[in-house]
Design a protein around this motif. Structure first.
Motif, PDB file in Angstrom:
ATOM      1  N   GLU A  47       0.524  -1.343   0.119  1.00  0.00           N
ATOM      2  CA  GLU A  47       0.011   0.047  -0.457  1.00  0.00           C
ATOM      3  C   GLU A  47       0.517   1.055  -0.227  1.00  0.00           C
ATOM      4  O   GLU A  47       0.620   1.911  -0.974  1.00  0.00           O
ATOM      5  N   LYS A  48       1.995   1.158   0.972  1.00  0.00           N
ATOM      6  CA  LYS A  48       2.780   2.198   1.666  1.00  0.00           C
ATOM      7  C   LYS A  48       2.826   2.802  -0.894  1.00  0.00           C
ATOM      8  O   LYS A  48       3.768   3.688  -1.198  1.00  0.00           O
ATOM      9  N   GLU A  49       3.962   1.295  -1.346  1.00  0.00           N
ATOM     10  CA  GLU A  49       4.523   1.590  -2.410  1.00  0.00           C
ATOM     11  C   GLU A  49       4.001   1.980  -3.329  1.00  0.00           C
ATOM     12  O   GLU A  49       3.653   2.929  -4.317  1.00  0.00           O
ATOM     13  N   ARG A  50       2.699   1.189  -3.687  1.00  0.00           N
ATOM     14  CA  ARG A  50       1.630   2.308  -4.402  1.00  0.00           C
ATOM     15  C   ARG A  50       1.014   3.453  -4.403  1.00  0.00           C
ATOM     16  O   ARG A  50       1.484   4.970  -5.072  1.00  0.00           O
ATOM     17  N   LYS A  51       1.436   4.106  -2.841  1.00  0.00           N
ATOM     18  CA  LYS A  51       0.673   5.659  -2.600  1.00  0.00           C
ATOM     19  C   LYS A  51       2.305   6.784  -3.718  1.00  0.00           C
ATOM     20  O   LYS A  51       1.921   7.672  -3.602  1.00  0.00           O
ATOM     21  N   SER A  52       3.613   6.170  -2.944  1.00  0.00           N
ATOM     22  CA  SER A  52       4.696   6.887  -3.063  1.00  0.00           C
ATOM     23  C   SER A  52       4.422   6.521  -4.707  1.00  0.00           C
ATOM     24  O   SER A  52       5.317   7.842  -5.210  1.00  0.00           O
ATOM     25  N   PHE A  77      12.797   3.781 -10.207  1.00  0.00           N
ATOM     26  CA  PHE A  77      12.040   1.938  -9.798  1.00  0.00           C
ATOM     27  C   PHE A  77      13.509   1.357  -9.956  1.00  0.00           C
ATOM     28  O   PHE A  77      13.552   0.588  -8.673  1.00  0.00           O
ATOM     29  N   LEU A  78      14.041   1.403 -10.379  1.00  0.00           N
ATOM     30  CA  LEU A  78      15.687   0.650 -10.143  1.00  0.00           C
ATOM     31  C   LEU A  78      16.701   1.089  -8.684  1.00  0.00           C
ATOM     32  O   LEU A  78      16.859  -0.280  -8.436  1.00  0.00           O
ATOM     33  N   THR A  79      15.799   1.984  -8.461  1.00  0.00           N
ATOM     34  CA  THR A  79      16.612   2.481  -6.956  1.00  0.00           C
ATOM     35  C   THR A  79      15.206   1.437  -6.143  1.00  0.00           C
ATOM     36  O   THR A  79      16.038   1.020  -5.004  1.00  0.00           O
ATOM     37  N   LYS A  80      14.153   2.067  -6.090  1.00  0.00           N
ATOM     38  CA  LYS A  80      13.599   1.460  -5.163  1.00  0.00           C
ATOM     39  C   LYS A  80      13.721   0.057  -5.199  1.00  0.00           C
ATOM     40  O   LYS A  80      13.216  -1.180  -4.032  1.00  0.00           O
ATOM     41  N   VAL A  86      19.960  -0.467  -8.047  1.00  0.00           N
ATOM     42  CA  VAL A  86      21.012   1.224  -8.438  1.00  0.00           C
ATOM     43  C   VAL A  86      20.875   1.995  -7.206  1.00  0.00           C
ATOM     44  O   VAL A  86      20.126   1.971  -6.693  1.00  0.00           O
ATOM     45  N   THR A  87      22.384   2.691  -7.491  1.00  0.00           N
ATOM     46  CA  THR A  87      22.351   4.141  -5.974  1.00  0.00           C
ATOM     47  C   THR A  87      23.078   5.278  -6.318  1.00  0.00           C
ATOM     48  O   THR A  87      23.245   4.933  -7.561  1.00  0.00           O
ATOM     49  N   VAL A 117      14.837   8.627  -3.167  1.00  0.00           N
ATOM     50  CA  VAL A 117      14.272   7.369  -2.241  1.00  0.00           C
ATOM     51  C   VAL A 117      15.107   6.871  -1.550  1.00  0.00           C
ATOM     52  O   VAL A 117      14.146   5.951  -0.775  1.00  0.00           O
ATOM     53  N   LEU A 118      16.931   6.453  -1.601  1.00  0.00           N
ATOM     54  CA  LEU A 118      17.606   5.671  -0.471  1.00  0.00           C
ATOM     55  C   LEU A 118      16.811   6.531   1.120  1.00  0.00           C
ATOM     56  O   LEU A 118      16.929   6.317   1.568  1.00  0.00           O
ATOM     57  N   ARG A 119      16.996   7.983   0.733  1.00  0.00           N
ATOM     58  CA  ARG A 119      16.804   9.066   2.132  1.00  0.00           C
ATOM     59  C   ARG A 119      15.139   8.576   2.470  1.00  0.00           C
ATOM     60  O   ARG A 119      15.204   8.632   3.742  1.00  0.00           O
ATOM     61  N   LYS A 120      14.782   8.693   1.834  1.00  0.00           N
ATOM     62  CA  LYS A 120      12.853   8.670   2.237  1.00  0.00           C
ATOM     63  C   LYS A 120      12.741   6.788   3.217  1.00  0.00           C
ATOM     64  O   LYS A 120      12.816   6.797   3.452  1.00  0.00           O
ATOM     65  N   GLU A 121      14.172   6.462   2.264  1.00  0.00           N
ATOM     66  CA  GLU A 121      13.692   4.395   3.026  1.00  0.00           C
ATOM     67  C   GLU A 121      14.454   4.505   4.184  1.00  0.00           C
ATOM     68  O   GLU A 121      14.131   3.873   4.896  1.00  0.00           O
ATOM     69  N   ALA A 122      15.589   5.556   4.294  1.00  0.00           N
ATOM     70  CA  ALA A 122      16.459   5.517   5.154  1.00  0.00           C
ATOM     71  C   ALA A 122      15.290   5.600   6.588  1.00  0.00           C
ATOM     72  O   ALA A 122      15.509   5.502   7.505  1.00  0.00           O
ATOM     73  N   LYS A 123      14.220   6.899   6.345  1.00  0.00           N
ATOM     74  CA  LYS A 123      14.012   7.462   7.038  1.00  0.00           C
ATOM     75  C   LYS A 123      12.534   6.164   7.833  1.00  0.00           C
ATOM     76  O   LYS A 123      12.475   6.379   8.966  1.00  0.00           O
ATOM     77  N   LYS A 124      12.218   5.607   6.690  1.00  0.00           N
ATOM     78  CA  LYS A 124      11.150   4.703   6.928  1.00  0.00           C
ATOM     79  C   LYS A 124      11.268   3.895   7.710  1.00  0.00           C
ATOM     80  O   LYS A 124      10.769   3.597   8.700  1.00  0.00           O
ATOM     81  N   GLU A 125      12.875   3.578   7.347  1.00  0.00           N
ATOM     82  CA  GLU A 125      13.428   2.054   8.472  1.00  0.00           C
ATOM     83  C   GLU A 125      13.979   2.498   9.783  1.00  0.00           C
ATOM     84  O   GLU A 125      13.883   2.054  10.952  1.00  0.00           O
ATOM     85  N   LYS A 126      14.099   3.507   9.816  1.00  0.00           N
ATOM     86  CA  LYS A 126      14.386   4.354  11.397  1.00  0.00           C
ATOM     87  C   LYS A 126      12.896   4.677  11.986  1.00  0.00           C
ATOM     88  O   LYS A 126      13.317   4.436  13.428  1.00  0.00           O
ATOM     89  N   ARG A 127      12.408   4.562  11.389  1.00  0.00           N
ATOM     90  CA  ARG A 127      10.658   5.254  12.202  1.00  0.00           C
ATOM     91  C   ARG A 127      10.097   3.128  12.647  1.00  0.00           C
ATOM     92  O   ARG A 127       9.788   2.747  13.800  1.00  0.00           O
ATOM     93  N   ARG A 128      10.872   2.104  11.841  1.00  0.00           N
ATOM     94  CA  ARG A 128      10.163   0.962  12.703  1.00  0.00           C
ATOM     95  C   ARG A 128      11.142   0.346  13.084  1.00  0.00           C
ATOM     96  O   ARG A 128      10.458  -0.054  14.191  1.00  0.00           O
ATOM     97  N   LYS A 129      12.069   0.953  13.539  1.00  0.00           N
ATOM     98  CA  LYS A 129      13.040   0.699  13.991  1.00  0.00           C
ATOM     99  C   LYS A 129      12.806   1.288  15.671  1.00  0.00           C
ATOM    100  O   LYS A 129      13.058   0.471  17.220  1.00  0.00           O
ATOM    101  N   ASN A 130      12.187   2.508  15.508  1.00  0.00           N
ATOM    102  CA  ASN A 130      11.943   3.191  16.742  1.00  0.00           C
ATOM    103  C   ASN A 130      10.693   2.838  17.034  1.00  0.00           C
ATOM    104  O   ASN A 130      10.368   3.499  18.732  1.00  0.00           O
ATOM    105  N   ALA A 131       9.447   2.084  15.911  1.00  0.00           N
ATOM    106  CA  ALA A 131       8.597   2.335  16.347  1.00  0.00           C
ATOM    107  C   ALA A 131       8.275   0.965  17.931  1.00  0.00           C
ATOM    108  O   ALA A 131       9.581   0.050  17.987  1.00  0.00           O
TER     109      ALA A 131
END
Length: 276
Positions: free
Chosen positions: A126-131, A203-206, A210-211, A262-276
């Motif tokens: 769902e999050k991927e579709r929204k983004s 999409f290749l970054t997702k 690719v980085t 894209v990578l910065r957003k992914e890193a923020k999401k991962e950080k929120r998951r760890k803090n949750a």
């Protein structure tokens, strides 16, 4: 829930669904192609053959620049020194049919993307579709921007260069209709696809292929690839290749920024998951 239903579908079910998406996309192309066929007089006289006349906006623009700097230019000629002819019985009919189909593809491109997205999106979270909500709009905008760039910049350069090129006064340029149209079509379609570079990089970054570091590391190799692509879709003169290479390199720089975003957003999401 939608993901689970999608995952429970068998391979044959996926193929059946893909088949219907392809049928609907093909029907859209054919329907718009039929409309284009009915308007073939306007399409050929006002669009296809427009770059073969010296009153084309691109020629007038570059002629004004050359005149301003006191230079002579092929863009200021009264007419291009070539004629277009059809040397086969079905040549004009075939050109009309295929031009209509390609016009149908170009004009229905947003719907073709929509059908592709409808097939792919249920397999995303769902999050991927929204983004990726603006995917169709952005991808369509980039494609049409590339098509316009190909039509108003690359195609006139190609036609002007090849139409005025001569090895001897003995040889007259009399181009076949299919050759002229294929030159125009290659310039337009190729630019439309090349301008999708930021979407491809996104999409290749997702998916982690690719980085930004990889893009920066291979920047010089990418420059060579860009120049090769430019040489493929333009005549073999430096000016035309540079004209194509400049926007592609600009798109490449934008792609680096998009990849980093894209990578910065992914890193923020991962950080929120760890803090949750």
């Amino acid at each position: 829930m939608e993901n689970e239903v999608k995952n429970e579908m068998s391979f044959l079910d996926h193929l059946e669904e893909l088949r219907w998406h392809l049928i609907r996309a093909t029907l859209a192309v054919l329907i718009i192609g039929c409309v284009a066929f009915a308007m073939s007089g306007f399409i050929f006289d006002s669009i296809i053959f427009a770059p073969s006349r010296m009153n084309f906006p691109t020629y007038e623009f570059f002629c004004r620049i050359a005149t301003y700097f006191g230079m002579t230019s092929d863009f200021c000629a009264e007419e291009l020194p070539f004629t277009i002819q059809s040397r086969t019985m079905a040549g004009q009919f075939s050109a009309d049919i295929w031009t209509s189909i390609w016009a149908g593809f170009i004009l229905s491109f947003p719907y073709v993307l929509y059908e592709a997205w409808k097939f792919i999106s249920p397999g995303l979270y769902e999050k991927e579709r929204k983004s990726s909500k603006g995917f169709i709009v952005i991808a369509s905008f980039l494609f049409f921007l590339g098509v316009l760039f190909g039509y108003y910049v690359v195609a006139p350069f190609s036609i002007n260069f090849l139409g005025t090129y001569s090895v001897s006064d003995v040889v007259k340029n009399e181009f076949d209709l299919s050759s002229y149209i294929s030159t125009l079509r290659a310039s337009v379609i190729a630019c439309g696809i090349i301008f999708e570079l930021p979407i491809i990089i996104y999409f290749l970054t997702k998916i982690g292929l690719v980085t930004p570091e990889i893009l920066k590391k291979y920047r010089k190799i990418s420059l060579v690839v860009v120049l090769i692509l430019s040489a493929v879709i333009t005549p073999p003169d430096v000016a035309s290749q540079v004209v194509v290479a400049i926007p592609v390199l600009f798109l490449y720089q934008i792609s680096i920024y998009i990849s980093g975003s894209v990578l910065r957003k992914e890193a923020k999401k991962e950080k929120r998951r760890k803090n949750a």
